[in-house]
Design a protein around this motif. Sequence first.
Motif, PDB file in Angstrom:
ATOM      1  N   UNK A  94     100.046 -97.588  43.297  1.00  0.00           N
ATOM      2  CA  UNK A  94     100.577 -96.653  44.284  1.00  0.00           C
ATOM      3  C   UNK A  94      99.433 -95.753  44.742  1.00  0.00           C
ATOM      4  N   UNK A  95      99.040 -95.883  46.013  1.00  0.00           N
ATOM      5  CA  UNK A  95      97.911 -95.115  46.519  1.00  0.00           C
ATOM      6  C   UNK A  95      98.172 -93.611  46.491  1.00  0.00           C
ATOM      7  N   UNK A  96      99.427 -93.231  46.502  1.00  0.00           N
ATOM      8  CA  UNK A  96      99.756 -91.818  46.415  1.00  0.00           C
ATOM      9  C   UNK A  96      99.373 -91.202  45.086  1.00  0.00           C
ATOM     10  N   UNK A  97      99.136 -92.038  44.062  1.00  0.00           N
ATOM     11  CA  UNK A  97      98.677 -91.550  42.760  1.00  0.00           C
ATOM     12  C   UNK A  97      97.158 -91.425  42.711  1.00  0.00           C
ATOM     13  N   UNK A  98      96.497 -91.831  43.798  1.00  0.00           N
ATOM     14  CA  UNK A  98      95.052 -91.702  43.872  1.00  0.00           C
ATOM     15  C   UNK A  98      94.654 -90.371  44.475  1.00  0.00           C
ATOM     16  N   UNK A  99      93.504 -90.349  45.137  1.00  0.00           N
ATOM     17  CA  UNK A  99      93.024 -89.112  45.742  1.00  0.00           C
ATOM     18  C   UNK A  99      92.692 -89.339  47.207  1.00  0.00           C
ATOM     19  N   UNK A 117      93.428 -90.603  38.054  1.00  0.00           N
ATOM     20  CA  UNK A 117      93.238 -89.776  39.245  1.00  0.00           C
ATOM     21  C   UNK A 117      91.947 -88.970  39.147  1.00  0.00           C
ATOM     22  N   UNK A 118      91.684 -88.420  37.979  1.00  0.00           N
ATOM     23  CA  UNK A 118      90.473 -87.625  37.807  1.00  0.00           C
ATOM     24  C   UNK A 118      89.219 -88.492  37.900  1.00  0.00           C
ATOM     25  N   UNK A 119      89.290 -89.730  37.413  1.00  0.00           N
ATOM     26  CA  UNK A 119      88.126 -90.613  37.512  1.00  0.00           C
ATOM     27  C   UNK A 119      87.871 -91.027  38.959  1.00  0.00           C
ATOM     28  N   UNK A 120      88.937 -91.242  39.723  1.00  0.00           N
ATOM     29  CA  UNK A 120      88.769 -91.533  41.155  1.00  0.00           C
ATOM     30  C   UNK A 120      88.145 -90.327  41.852  1.00  0.00           C
ATOM     31  N   UNK A 121      88.581 -89.133  41.467  1.00  0.00           N
ATOM     32  CA  UNK A 121      88.019 -87.917  42.060  1.00  0.00           C
ATOM     33  C   UNK A 121      86.556 -87.737  41.663  1.00  0.00           C
ATOM     34  N   UNK A 122      86.217 -88.100  40.429  1.00  0.00           N
ATOM     35  CA  UNK A 122      84.827 -87.963  39.988  1.00  0.00           C
ATOM     36  C   UNK A 122      83.900 -88.828  40.830  1.00  0.00           C
TER      37      UNK A 122
END
Length: 515
Positions: free
Chosen positions: A47-52, A483-488
């Motif tokens: 679910x892309x909404x769980x990404x950033x 999510x935090x790793x995608x943000x990193x």
Amino acid sequence: MTLNFKASDVTDGGMHTFEVGERKVLVTRDGDDFHAFDAICPHAGANLGDGVRCGSRIVCPWHHATFHAGDGSLIEPPALEGLKQYRVQRDGDGLSVDLDDVVPPERPAPSHQDHHTVIIGGGASGFMAAQTLRDGGYEGKITMLTAENRAPYDRTALSKAYLSGKKPADKLPLGGADWAQENKIDLREGVKVTKLDRDTRAVHLDGSDSLGFDAVIVATGATPHTLKVPGAELDGQYPLRSFRDAQALRDAAQGKHIVIIGSSFIGLEAASSLVEGAASVTVIGQDAEVLSRALTPKVGRAIRKLHEDNGVKFHLDAEVTAIEGSAKAEAVRLKSGESVKADLVLLGIGVKPNSDLLSALANEKGAVPVDAELRAAPKVYAVGDIALSLTVLGEMRVEHWRVALQEGMTAAQSILKSSDLEPMNRRVPFFWTQQYGKSLRYVGHAENLDDTHLWGNPDELKFIEFAFKDGQAVAASGMGMDKDLAAFEELLLLGRAPGAGEVRAGEFSLAERLK
């Protein structure tokens, strides 16, 4: 079906996933502009909404495929296509999306009608280069030469779902079974290229055939290392690089005592895939802990315990001195004197780049330096495992699947001179591994683990481990904190990765830091 929502349901500059029956719709907002897309990532179903969201970039939480927030087009693999877009209608503060009202993707103007691109290699980079050329309006001839007797396929599944029997062979082809025909790719399988003549722009094939080119993309990948010990010539030893390797290994492994030499990602993925049907699985590693080049011992122990809880045995800080047996491998002898029973031996001891065609350009380690557009020489591109390319963390040769796809995409965009071209110096290395249904993700690159800090608890498989260089975070690995790793990754890309002092001061949301 129709989605109805209010403007206030989506924050300005943000995104939100709505459920419409059994379907999910992702809506992005920039001021008064709203865009709606399928919310499910076409790569693996996240679910892309769980990404950033970072500016115009929508980043998948699982494997970091990236899409444009305005039109859903693909920015970064490992997805191979963009998102389906729906038209948004507005009436005052109310908005609606009819899921039958699809916005057709914009088609680029045709180009390069009299051009010929030769792609040497049918792996991730070669596939993505050809796909990107066609998607970008390239109408010239594309010839793909692959040494394997098989169309491009998903190599990441070999040590995971295919080896465990959860993914059949007919689900492996990239782009589908008829990809080459549908995209007018002259795919030549089982072909050996003997020489690349840069001066005459010719590719010479085994025999007397040759092909002229206007551009050539060298995507020849890598070859697994072999053991150099007594008994290395015995039957019953398997590499794991190609479909043929994986097929032979899967056919032979059932009910056997399996020894895996190598305690890095390929070896551990294979262990998790094979242990259920094997008599035993033993992993032998030279280092004191598993995954020691990427993870500190504390985190490595947690990953090893996950394997041990599933029945895998380990001999670490160990050296193989011989493969024992008569006609075939029967045991692995260690320097300690111990002999480990082995009906089958899997070699996971690394690879070397196949850069012979560009040996005059390669460095002493076989890596081929390229510029920001993956150009090794005029009209010659080097991509994937052989390329020494630019990243936000400097120049490096990276053997990861997503990087290979990125490089194939960039080389094709360079040939097209596409306005979408994002030079490789704006790339962040990223890879993932899946074992027992648990995913470990690794963002960035750390040359050593001398300076690290851990958030969370590895024993609960929920953590992020940071590695620092000169006081700045340059890598992060983790589980259960997608999510935090995608943000990193986005923070590294922006040059805003947190410093060591900030990380050590206490946990905070990396996703919030993006805003």
